[in-house]
Design a protein around this motif. Sequence first.
Motif, PDB file in Angstrom:
ATOM      1  N   ASP A  64       8.879   3.917  10.329  1.00 21.23           N
ATOM      2  CA  ASP A  64       8.718   2.483  10.293  1.00 21.23           C
ATOM      3  C   ASP A  64       9.612   1.938   9.180  1.00 21.23           C
ATOM      4  OD1 ASP A  64       7.867  -0.073  10.241  1.00 21.23           O
ATOM      5  OD2 ASP A  64       5.709   0.418  10.337  1.00 21.23           O
ATOM      6  N   PRO A  65      10.436   0.926   9.505  1.00 23.92           N
ATOM      7  CA  PRO A  65      11.336   0.440   8.438  1.00 23.92           C
ATOM      8  C   PRO A  65      10.568  -0.186   7.267  1.00 23.92           C
ATOM      9  CG  PRO A  65      11.467  -0.956  10.392  1.00 23.92           C
ATOM     10  CD  PRO A  65      10.659   0.238  10.806  1.00 23.92           C
ATOM     11  N   ASP A  66       9.391  -0.776   7.615  1.00 27.40           N
ATOM     12  CA  ASP A  66       8.630  -1.422   6.524  1.00 27.40           C
ATOM     13  C   ASP A  66       7.812  -0.432   5.699  1.00 27.40           C
ATOM     14  OD1 ASP A  66       9.610  -3.786   7.205  1.00 27.40           O
ATOM     15  OD2 ASP A  66       7.914  -4.312   8.533  1.00 27.40           O
ATOM     16  N   PHE A  67       7.738   0.671   6.273  1.00 29.16           N
ATOM     17  CA  PHE A  67       6.850   1.648   5.609  1.00 29.16           C
ATOM     18  C   PHE A  67       7.566   2.301   4.427  1.00 29.16           C
ATOM     19  CE2 PHE A  67       4.854   5.841   5.243  1.00 29.16           C
ATOM     20  CZ  PHE A  67       3.544   5.422   5.006  1.00 29.16           C
ATOM     21  N   ASP A  68       7.088   1.970   3.270  1.00 32.53           N
ATOM     22  CA  ASP A  68       7.660   2.570   2.071  1.00 32.53           C
ATOM     23  C   ASP A  68       6.939   3.885   1.810  1.00 32.53           C
ATOM     24  OD1 ASP A  68       8.668   3.258  -0.327  1.00 32.53           O
ATOM     25  OD2 ASP A  68       7.930   1.481  -1.420  1.00 32.53           O
ATOM     26  N   GLN A  69       7.698   4.910   1.956  1.00 32.35           N
ATOM     27  CA  GLN A  69       7.047   6.217   1.883  1.00 32.35           C
ATOM     28  C   GLN A  69       6.532   6.522   0.478  1.00 32.35           C
ATOM     29  OE1 GLN A  69       9.155   9.022   4.122  1.00 32.35           O
ATOM     30  NE2 GLN A  69       7.301  10.186   4.411  1.00 32.35           N
ATOM     31  N   GLU A  70       7.228   5.918  -0.465  1.00 31.61           N
ATOM     32  CA  GLU A  70       6.829   6.196  -1.841  1.00 31.61           C
ATOM     33  C   GLU A  70       5.536   5.493  -2.209  1.00 31.61           C
ATOM     34  OE1 GLU A  70       8.334   8.111  -4.508  1.00 31.61           O
ATOM     35  OE2 GLU A  70       8.993   9.020  -2.610  1.00 31.61           O
ATOM     36  N   ASN A  71       5.363   4.255  -1.752  1.00 32.66           N
ATOM     37  CA  ASN A  71       4.270   3.438  -2.253  1.00 32.66           C
ATOM     38  C   ASN A  71       3.179   3.126  -1.235  1.00 32.66           C
ATOM     39  OD1 ASN A  71       5.481   3.237  -4.772  1.00 32.66           O
ATOM     40  ND2 ASN A  71       6.856   1.660  -3.988  1.00 32.66           N
ATOM     41  N   MET A  72       3.297   3.686  -0.083  1.00 28.15           N
ATOM     42  CA  MET A  72       2.305   3.336   0.938  1.00 28.15           C
ATOM     43  C   MET A  72       1.815   4.574   1.645  1.00 28.15           C
ATOM     44  SD  MET A  72       3.803   0.052   2.773  1.00 28.15           S
ATOM     45  CE  MET A  72       4.289  -1.404   1.913  1.00 28.15           C
ATOM     46  N   LYS A  78      -4.482   2.968  -3.900  1.00 28.96           N
ATOM     47  CA  LYS A  78      -3.608   1.812  -4.062  1.00 28.96           C
ATOM     48  C   LYS A  78      -2.557   1.783  -2.956  1.00 28.96           C
ATOM     49  CE  LYS A  78      -2.556   0.660  -8.539  1.00 28.96           C
ATOM     50  NZ  LYS A  78      -1.703   1.110  -9.653  1.00 28.96           N
ATOM     51  N   LYS A  79      -1.997   2.942  -2.673  1.00 37.45           N
ATOM     52  CA  LYS A  79      -0.989   3.066  -1.617  1.00 37.45           C
ATOM     53  C   LYS A  79      -1.573   2.627  -0.281  1.00 37.45           C
ATOM     54  CE  LYS A  79       1.501   7.144  -3.244  1.00 37.45           C
ATOM     55  NZ  LYS A  79       1.713   8.540  -2.868  1.00 37.45           N
ATOM     56  N   TYR A  80      -2.794   3.127  -0.083  1.00 41.05           N
ATOM     57  CA  TYR A  80      -3.444   2.831   1.185  1.00 41.05           C
ATOM     58  C   TYR A  80      -3.650   1.320   1.322  1.00 41.05           C
ATOM     59  CZ  TYR A  80      -7.180   2.624   4.680  1.00 41.05           C
ATOM     60  OH  TYR A  80      -7.942   2.305   5.759  1.00 41.05           O
ATOM     61  N   TYR A  81      -4.107   0.681   0.210  1.00 39.17           N
ATOM     62  CA  TYR A  81      -4.326  -0.769   0.281  1.00 39.17           C
ATOM     63  C   TYR A  81      -3.029  -1.528   0.439  1.00 39.17           C
ATOM     64  CZ  TYR A  81      -9.185  -0.001  -0.811  1.00 39.17           C
ATOM     65  OH  TYR A  81     -10.464   0.402  -0.746  1.00 39.17           O
ATOM     66  N   ALA A  82      -1.986  -0.991  -0.160  1.00 42.57           N
ATOM     67  CA  ALA A  82      -0.678  -1.637  -0.017  1.00 42.57           C
ATOM     68  C   ALA A  82      -0.237  -1.625   1.453  1.00 42.57           C
ATOM     69  CB  ALA A  82       0.347  -0.900  -0.884  1.00 42.57           C
ATOM     70  N   TRP A  83      -0.505  -0.524   2.097  1.00 43.17           N
ATOM     71  CA  TRP A  83      -0.122  -0.380   3.512  1.00 43.17           C
ATOM     72  C   TRP A  83      -0.968  -1.324   4.359  1.00 43.17           C
ATOM     73  CZ3 TRP A  83      -3.160   1.689   7.570  1.00 43.17           C
ATOM     74  CH2 TRP A  83      -2.488   1.789   8.788  1.00 43.17           C
ATOM     75  N   LYS A  84      -2.275  -1.384   4.037  1.00 43.60           N
ATOM     76  CA  LYS A  84      -3.176  -2.237   4.795  1.00 43.60           C
ATOM     77  C   LYS A  84      -2.790  -3.698   4.650  1.00 43.60           C
ATOM     78  CE  LYS A  84      -7.692  -1.075   6.201  1.00 43.60           C
ATOM     79  NZ  LYS A  84      -9.117  -1.125   5.875  1.00 43.60           N
ATOM     80  N   ALA A  85      -2.439  -4.095   3.447  1.00 40.57           N
ATOM     81  CA  ALA A  85      -2.085  -5.480   3.183  1.00 40.57           C
ATOM     82  C   ALA A  85      -0.835  -5.886   3.965  1.00 40.57           C
ATOM     83  CB  ALA A  85      -1.839  -5.657   1.677  1.00 40.57           C
ATOM     84  N   LYS A  86      -0.024  -4.923   4.138  1.00 43.94           N
ATOM     85  CA  LYS A  86       1.187  -5.195   4.905  1.00 43.94           C
ATOM     86  C   LYS A  86       0.822  -5.349   6.364  1.00 43.94           C
ATOM     87  CE  LYS A  86       4.062  -2.512   6.574  1.00 43.94           C
ATOM     88  NZ  LYS A  86       4.935  -1.357   6.849  1.00 43.94           N
ATOM     89  N   TRP A 142      -9.195  11.990 -10.285  1.00 41.51           N
ATOM     90  CA  TRP A 142      -9.562  10.581 -10.336  1.00 41.51           C
ATOM     91  C   TRP A 142      -8.320   9.714 -10.334  1.00 41.51           C
ATOM     92  CZ3 TRP A 142     -13.267   7.498  -9.285  1.00 41.51           C
ATOM     93  CH2 TRP A 142     -13.336   6.222  -9.868  1.00 41.51           C
ATOM     94  N   LYS A 143      -7.343  10.113 -11.121  1.00 41.46           N
ATOM     95  CA  LYS A 143      -6.090   9.366 -11.211  1.00 41.46           C
ATOM     96  C   LYS A 143      -5.390   9.337  -9.847  1.00 41.46           C
ATOM     97  CE  LYS A 143      -2.965   9.432 -15.092  1.00 41.46           C
ATOM     98  NZ  LYS A 143      -2.364  10.433 -16.009  1.00 41.46           N
ATOM     99  N   ARG A 144      -5.378  10.515  -9.264  1.00 41.79           N
ATOM    100  CA  ARG A 144      -4.692  10.658  -7.996  1.00 41.79           C
ATOM    101  C   ARG A 144      -5.393   9.829  -6.921  1.00 41.79           C
ATOM    102  NH1 ARG A 144      -1.397  14.209  -4.838  1.00 41.79           N
ATOM    103  NH2 ARG A 144      -2.070  13.864  -2.683  1.00 41.79           N
ATOM    104  N   TYR A 145      -6.726   9.861  -6.987  1.00 39.79           N
ATOM    105  CA  TYR A 145      -7.480   9.102  -5.994  1.00 39.79           C
ATOM    106  C   TYR A 145      -7.155   7.627  -6.127  1.00 39.79           C
ATOM    107  CZ  TYR A 145     -11.383   7.071  -3.483  1.00 39.79           C
ATOM    108  OH  TYR A 145     -12.134   6.329  -2.609  1.00 39.79           O
ATOM    109  N   LYS A 146      -7.104   7.127  -7.364  1.00 41.58           N
ATOM    110  CA  LYS A 146      -6.815   5.715  -7.585  1.00 41.58           C
ATOM    111  C   LYS A 146      -5.418   5.359  -7.072  1.00 41.58           C
ATOM    112  CE  LYS A 146      -7.853   3.751 -11.623  1.00 41.58           C
ATOM    113  NZ  LYS A 146      -8.182   3.800 -13.071  1.00 41.58           N
ATOM    114  N   GLN A 147      -4.494   6.241  -7.387  1.00 41.98           N
ATOM    115  CA  GLN A 147      -3.113   6.012  -6.977  1.00 41.98           C
ATOM    116  C   GLN A 147      -2.978   5.970  -5.458  1.00 41.98           C
ATOM    117  OE1 GLN A 147      -0.754   8.972  -8.800  1.00 41.98           O
ATOM    118  NE2 GLN A 147       1.169   8.116  -8.076  1.00 41.98           N
ATOM    119  N   GLU A 148      -3.635   6.950  -4.845  1.00 39.88           N
ATOM    120  CA  GLU A 148      -3.532   7.060  -3.393  1.00 39.88           C
ATOM    121  C   GLU A 148      -4.214   5.889  -2.707  1.00 39.88           C
ATOM    122  OE1 GLU A 148      -1.750   9.405  -1.655  1.00 39.88           O
ATOM    123  OE2 GLU A 148      -1.064   9.976  -3.653  1.00 39.88           O
TER     124      GLU A 148
END
Lengths: 632, 589
Positions: free
Chosen positions: B12-20, B581-589, B573-579
């Motif tokens: 997906d062109p919109d899909f940022d693999q790094e942040n989503m 965030k990515k998930y929410y970023a993808w959802k928001a998109k 815990w850190k990883r969970y928070k980070q991940e």
Amino acid sequence: MFKCCLHSQLQFRSETSLESDHLMGSREPIVLIFLILISTYESSAKGGIAEELNEEFTEGLLLRPLPDRKVLAHFHFQSSVPPTRIYGRHHHLFPKSIYQLVNKFRVREMELSFTQGRWNYERWGGYDPISSSSAKPPGVELWADFDVPLDQVDDSWRNLTHALSGLFCASINFLEHSTSYSAPQWSFHSFAGKLRYGTLPREAVCTENLTPWLKLLPCRDKAGLSALMDRPSIYKGYYHSQRLHLTSDDFGTAKSNAGTMLEQTLTVVLQPNTLGARAMVSGKTLQPSWSLNSLFGRKVHGKCSVSKSSNVYVQFEQNLVSELKEVRKKSEAPESGILIHDDFGNNTIFEMSASPDRVVKEVENLQKEDSSILLEFLVEDYNDSKPFDLGLRWKLPVVWSCQQAPLHASRFLMGSGNERGAIAISLKSLSSNNTPTVGCCEKGSQLRINIFQVVPWYVKVYYHTLKVFIDGELQSTMENIEKIHISPSEDKVSPGVMEMILRLPCGVITAALTLEFDKGFLHIDEYPPDANQGFDIPSAVVSFTDFQASASFEDNLLNKLPILNELQERKHVISYTEVLLVPLTTPDFSMPYNVITITCTVFALYFGSLLNVLRRRVGEEERRLKSKGDFK
Amino acid sequence: MAEISEAPSTLDPDFDQENMRKSKPGLKRLTLSLAVLFSFLLGLPFLLKSIEIYRSSPPPFREIDDLSTAIESSPILFPCHFRAVFVNFDPNSYTADQLSISVQAHMAKFAAKNSPACGTCASNVTVSVTLDSNSNCISNGNNVDWKCGALNEFKFAEKHEDGLLDEDFASLLDNNSGAKVYTVVAVKTEQEEVRAVVGKYRHAWIMGRIFEEEAIEKIAEIFVNVFMNGGKEEGLIHGEFMPLGADGRIVLSFNLLNADPHNWIYDWDFQEIDENLLSPVIDALKPLADVSVESQVLYHTPKSSFSFWDDRLDSYIFSTKDLPFFVNSNEWHLDTSVAAGGLSKILQFVVYVPSAKECPLQLQLPNGEISTTNGFISPMWGGIVVWNPSACLTDSKIKHPLRYKISSEDSRKLFEVFMGQLRQLFGLKSDGLFVGASGTSILLASERGFSEWELDVLSRQHSCFNLLQCGTTLGSLSRLVQSLPRMIIMDDIGKQVKYSLEAARLTLSNALLGIYDASAESSRQARLLAEDAFYHPSMMSVSYYSFEHCFAVYSPFFLPVSLHVLLAVLREWKRYKQESKKYYAWKAK
């Protein structure tokens, strides 16, 4: 267990009657003297009751020049009190604490000694009464005989050790453990089963032990002869032994009037201060001159006011007397040849600063021309303005040697390593000097030697390995042992005790006993603070039962003085061997902690890696690796 | 398994693999780490519990606290029985009840002056009054066994000897019931002088021309200040310092010190003193204490204080200021006795014979006078008497010291001083006089050293202070045990504490019933057990497994493990928070 069954309670007896017959023959004069002695004693005792029994205190000091340029000083104090049933329990002279001790623990006889240094038997003599009674093993030695039922003896002993340890500021209370004391059956002193014996070879003796000892004297060190006891002078000596001997018959059924007697002696060997170069006369070194002031740094200002008698004696030993005669013969015209009373103050060989009040000669029952001489000085006549300072100055060089014990005993360890070893007791005849095998039987009979040795339980002695060597040759054990009693050690309960009477042929030169042992392991709690120093095996007691170390004096027997009495007391010749130092395997005391640490670390490592494995994301890692590879 | 799934196949062109990311982040590893952490935290109490020192029977802390608060809040008071007998008074002016009430009122007044000391009588005293006159005899109590008219036979004018009169009263008042009743007999006679005497037993009498009011006040004072409080005054030794060992034993150690035997040597016949003079005292003290006697003579024992020559008094003087330095602890080896067990009390009595250069030696009191006894006491230690030999002044230079014996008369005098000192050490008066607000009373001295009413007072105080001591000992024991939770407590200690508490309770109940001897005995028991528990050898040894030790043993395991666990939790815990965030970023998109 095997050892125990084999060797416990081995007893050999053989023709003792024959020997005693023989001995009787040689001792007849002594017996006669004894009879006279006893009869006079009895008459005096009867008179004593009439004139009311009383407490007595006497003090005395015996000085003796020693062959190796040293001086022996032997202080002797004696307090006595009549039995409680006659005299009551309130005393005027006798120390209260000792009386209470005797009464509380029902002590019949007790001896406590604190010693520093080792008595040099070769140079200072091994045959005279002082070396037999006052030469003690280093550290503390205590033995006591109780008048209590057999099952209470151990309790009494324990309580006594605690009381004494408080009284003398010493760690005598370490003798309370059953591993540290023993109950000799017959060899040490002949009391049936109620005697306990213990030693602490490593106890350091110092002035804190002397002060309580002095407190038992009515004048302490404030007046009388004890005022000489200047601590630095006493403790810089070569040998120092303070002894307390107590006898009491308060509890006995016998209605004797001896009561309780406390005998305190302090024996020191001092080096006179010669200051610089040794005086030489005709190529030989003179014996050092000394005085009380130069030996002790103090003078005697009169006697202790409550003591009955207060005398100083200078003793010239038998060998010295004969040597003096020799020297005189050489130097002068051979006139009388015998030392006469009035030239003791000042003669060609030596000079004394005061002339003796009396000269006492020893009566020898053996056929010897010379006998030792005691010069008596009365301290009573001296006071503050005229202090007593006895001095001896030699004018001609004299060389002599002391009277030796029949055999010189020493003990050493054999073997190496921390696993096993052997104890050897060697007896050597010192026949090179002029008094070889004194009084030893002529007609080929045998020399009897009594050996008493206590070994701590962690030195596991195999008594079946006992070997006897005579003149270097291995002998059959059974033939040379007249009587033996062994109680093997029990781990952590009791020490091993060996008592034996050894029979040696008359002209023996060397004899040796060896015993093999294994070194045991101690629990970590049982090690002393300085475990690497090693462990001490207490001195063995070697006594020559055929020989009596006693001197009898020609003096009138009635007004006998305790210090002379001590010299005249009939005792076996006794010598103590060296203390042995056994190094045991000492564990690494931090080991348990090391084990805990390493185990915990291993567990922690395992746990940590397990947790990491559980958390691992294999797929993601692979993906990452792949993407990295793609980049390349 | 979003994280470990293969990379998204459709780009997906919109899909940022790094942040989503498209899937929800998983909770498995986080819960695992958290579970491990929490199980550790939960396991911690169990671990601490398992390494705790096991105490099978801990001391009953609550009961100890109850006891100590009970003792401290209200000092134990004993019920006492008093009896007043008025002889030859006018029977018409007062009735027996009136007299009783007014005596009680006066007693309350006297008692209020000094705070209720431990071991005195309870405030609600009963006073029974008997009025005995020629004509009639009235009593208000029911069990009064006063023989009416008995005194009429006495001819008081002829009897001046107090001692004889005391014996007469004793025979008259002798009651067989065993109850301890304190009696004061007031006798009205024609004598001008009013005489108040306290006898050796449990009675006193007042005689002379006296009126009722006066008599009542005097009777009340004798009841309160003599019979209840032992005739003590302010400034005397406080009763708390009673020289009694915890096991109820005293060793009296008599010492004769010859300061310098070069001058003279004195000796004594202590056997005689012991048999003739001391044994009655020991017998008298038997209900209170087990007394043993020992003696010794010491030489070369100079005192360590200085004295100076006084021309006016013709003697060497040491003043009261020097007293703290008089005892020379370096030279006076008054050895503690082997015979006395650890808890016994030793009282030293010292006769000091001064040397020729300080003889005669006198004690000067602060008012400038010379002490008559020439001695002093040191509380809880003992007493010292300076005894000057008669040969003091003839200072001839004797070459050999002479030996003397202290004459039996002198030793009797010395002993009398010692007796007074012993009484003072017990907190009693030694001069035989009681000076009260309403005149002076004579206290008759017993030849046994202690009169019966004094022994009663001592025994009451003894039980009271024993109980106080027991309470404080148990209190500090419980505080100590509670403050060191890692200390091993042997079962014996718990048992001893229990028995001690029982004995203390028994004391309290005995005290309420007025049984002095039994309460003294049980209080002694209580104190002894408490002290035994406190000084138990196992307590003394440092069987204390310190926290540092515990830390050192467990830290090699727990330090690295906790590091792992905490790091794992943090990372997850850190990883969970980070991940997420990515998930929410993808959802928001």
